[in-house]
Design a protein around this motif. Structure first.
Motif, PDB file in Angstrom:
ATOM      1  N   LEU A 160       0.832  -1.204   0.000  1.00 50.50           N
ATOM      2  CA  LEU A 160       0.000   0.000   0.000  1.00 50.50           C
ATOM      3  C   LEU A 160       0.868   1.256   0.000  1.00 50.50           C
ATOM      4  O   LEU A 160       0.663   2.167  -0.811  1.00 50.50           O
ATOM      5  CB  LEU A 160      -0.912  -0.021   1.227  1.00 50.50           C
ATOM      6  CG  LEU A 160      -1.978   1.077   1.318  1.00 50.50           C
ATOM      7  CD1 LEU A 160      -3.035   0.886   0.243  1.00 50.50           C
ATOM      8  CD2 LEU A 160      -2.625   1.059   2.705  1.00 50.50           C
ATOM      9  N   PHE A 161       1.849   1.306   0.894  1.00 52.06           N
ATOM     10  CA  PHE A 161       2.750   2.457   0.941  1.00 52.06           C
ATOM     11  C   PHE A 161       3.571   2.559  -0.338  1.00 52.06           C
ATOM     12  O   PHE A 161       3.809   3.652  -0.852  1.00 52.06           O
ATOM     13  CB  PHE A 161       3.677   2.351   2.157  1.00 52.06           C
ATOM     14  CG  PHE A 161       3.021   2.719   3.464  1.00 52.06           C
ATOM     15  CD1 PHE A 161       2.490   3.983   3.672  1.00 52.06           C
ATOM     16  CD2 PHE A 161       2.939   1.798   4.501  1.00 52.06           C
ATOM     17  CE1 PHE A 161       1.885   4.319   4.877  1.00 52.06           C
ATOM     18  CE2 PHE A 161       2.335   2.125   5.708  1.00 52.06           C
ATOM     19  CZ  PHE A 161       1.812   3.391   5.886  1.00 52.06           C
ATOM     20  N   ASN A 162       4.023   1.430  -0.849  1.00 53.05           N
ATOM     21  CA  ASN A 162       4.805   1.403  -2.087  1.00 53.05           C
ATOM     22  C   ASN A 162       4.011   2.029  -3.240  1.00 53.05           C
ATOM     23  O   ASN A 162       4.548   2.757  -4.076  1.00 53.05           O
ATOM     24  CB  ASN A 162       5.187  -0.034  -2.418  1.00 53.05           C
ATOM     25  CG  ASN A 162       6.226  -0.126  -3.521  1.00 53.05           C
ATOM     26  OD1 ASN A 162       6.658  -1.218  -3.877  1.00 53.05           O
ATOM     27  ND2 ASN A 162       6.653   0.988  -4.090  1.00 53.05           N
ATOM     28  N   GLY A 163       2.710   1.724  -3.280  1.00 52.94           N
ATOM     29  CA  GLY A 163       1.863   2.255  -4.355  1.00 52.94           C
ATOM     30  C   GLY A 163       1.719   3.760  -4.328  1.00 52.94           C
ATOM     31  O   GLY A 163       1.440   4.383  -5.364  1.00 52.94           O
ATOM     32  N   PHE A 164       1.913   4.364  -3.164  1.00 50.82           N
ATOM     33  CA  PHE A 164       1.776   5.819  -3.042  1.00 50.82           C
ATOM     34  C   PHE A 164       3.094   6.569  -3.241  1.00 50.82           C
ATOM     35  O   PHE A 164       3.104   7.805  -3.242  1.00 50.82           O
ATOM     36  CB  PHE A 164       1.191   6.188  -1.677  1.00 50.82           C
ATOM     37  CG  PHE A 164      -0.282   5.927  -1.557  1.00 50.82           C
ATOM     38  CD1 PHE A 164      -1.186   6.560  -2.394  1.00 50.82           C
ATOM     39  CD2 PHE A 164      -0.765   5.028  -0.612  1.00 50.82           C
ATOM     40  CE1 PHE A 164      -2.549   6.331  -2.281  1.00 50.82           C
ATOM     41  CE2 PHE A 164      -2.127   4.786  -0.493  1.00 50.82           C
ATOM     42  CZ  PHE A 164      -3.022   5.426  -1.338  1.00 50.82           C
ATOM     43  N   LEU A 165       4.196   5.837  -3.405  1.00 52.89           N
ATOM     44  CA  LEU A 165       5.473   6.505  -3.624  1.00 52.89           C
ATOM     45  C   LEU A 165       5.466   7.226  -4.967  1.00 52.89           C
ATOM     46  O   LEU A 165       4.915   6.730  -5.950  1.00 52.89           O
ATOM     47  CB  LEU A 165       6.622   5.495  -3.582  1.00 52.89           C
ATOM     48  CG  LEU A 165       7.011   4.943  -2.205  1.00 52.89           C
ATOM     49  CD1 LEU A 165       8.124   3.910  -2.354  1.00 52.89           C
ATOM     50  CD2 LEU A 165       7.462   6.073  -1.282  1.00 52.89           C
TER      51      LEU A 165
END
Length: 237
Positions: free
Chosen positions: A131-136
């Motif tokens: 999830l965090f990776n997708g927002f980078l």
């Protein structure tokens, strides 16, 4: 135009090897249980797809505003031009202007959250890492988001970004299972393909907006992606 999302995702994954590949290699995956490892990889990708879906909803809503304002064709042309600019202009030029400065704190929090997830084990940690990776921030994700805006519909915006993310899954999964399978020279060779395909997709959006009367590519009617009808609701083209 939804097919362009999958194509852009497949091509973007060549770029992702260098940018997100190291993150995928650091995931706390099971080494002794292949079935459990496969589930963990899917959870990680599910987190990424969730992030892309959320972004697609936000930008699809923005595109809907343009649709209601009767700016469908202009928006499609603009989206195509911006896609081309994103891949043609060197990243160092964008970095010089520091466009991300207004949201620097948010990006820092995302990076910190991703780092904390990578230090933990468990299914929840793997999902939130994705999830965090997708927002980078990522240039090619930005290009996909302009495609989502051009969908001019929240649901189609979500679908566009989910298809984009799905296109990145095969090669990113290979990175997880075969660490270091591509050398630097091979990686550079593959990444050279990315700008050409992205420019091609951008040109498709431009042609779509021009309404040249080409079936499925550049229809002459003004309602490019969705059409409102009191009887039928949303009809995809």
């Amino acid at each position: 135009m939804l097919y362009s999302a999958l194509l852009l995702g497949l091509v973007s994954s060549l770029h992702c090897i260098g940018m997100c590949g190291p993150i995928a290699m650091m995931l706390p995956l099971s080494r002794n249980n292949p079935a459990q490892k496969a589930i963990q990889v899917l959870l990680y990708h599910s987190g990424r797809l969730t992030a892309y879906g959320i972004l697609g909803a936000v930008f699809g809503m923005l595109g809907k505003g343009f649709y209601l304002a009767g700016m469908q064709q202009q928006l499609s042309i603009l989206a195509g031009i911006i896609m081309i600019i994103i891949v043609m202009v060197p990243e160092r030029v964008f970095a010089k202007y520091n466009f991300s400065k207004p949201v620097y704190r948010l990006i820092s929090k995302v990076k910190a959250g991703l780092g904390s997830r990578l230090r933990k084990k468990g299914n929840a940690a793997l999902y939130t890492a994705g999830l965090f990776n997708g927002f980078l921030p990522c240039g090619l994700v930005y290009a996909a988001l302009f495609g989502a805006i051009a969908m001019q519909n929240v649901q189609l915006g979500v679908l566009y970004m989910v298809l984009y993310g799905t296109g990145t899954i095969p090669l990113m999964s290979i990175v997880v299972y075969a660490t270091g399978f591509l050398g630097n020279s091979s990686r550079r060779m593959f990444t050279r393909v990315v700008p050409y395909v992205t420019v091609f997709i951008g040109m498709l959006f431009i042609m779509r907006g021009l309404g040249l009367g080409i079936p499925f590519i550049s229809p002459a009617n003004a309602s490019l992606f969705v059409q409102s009808s009191p009887d039928c609701g949303l009809i995809n083209h």
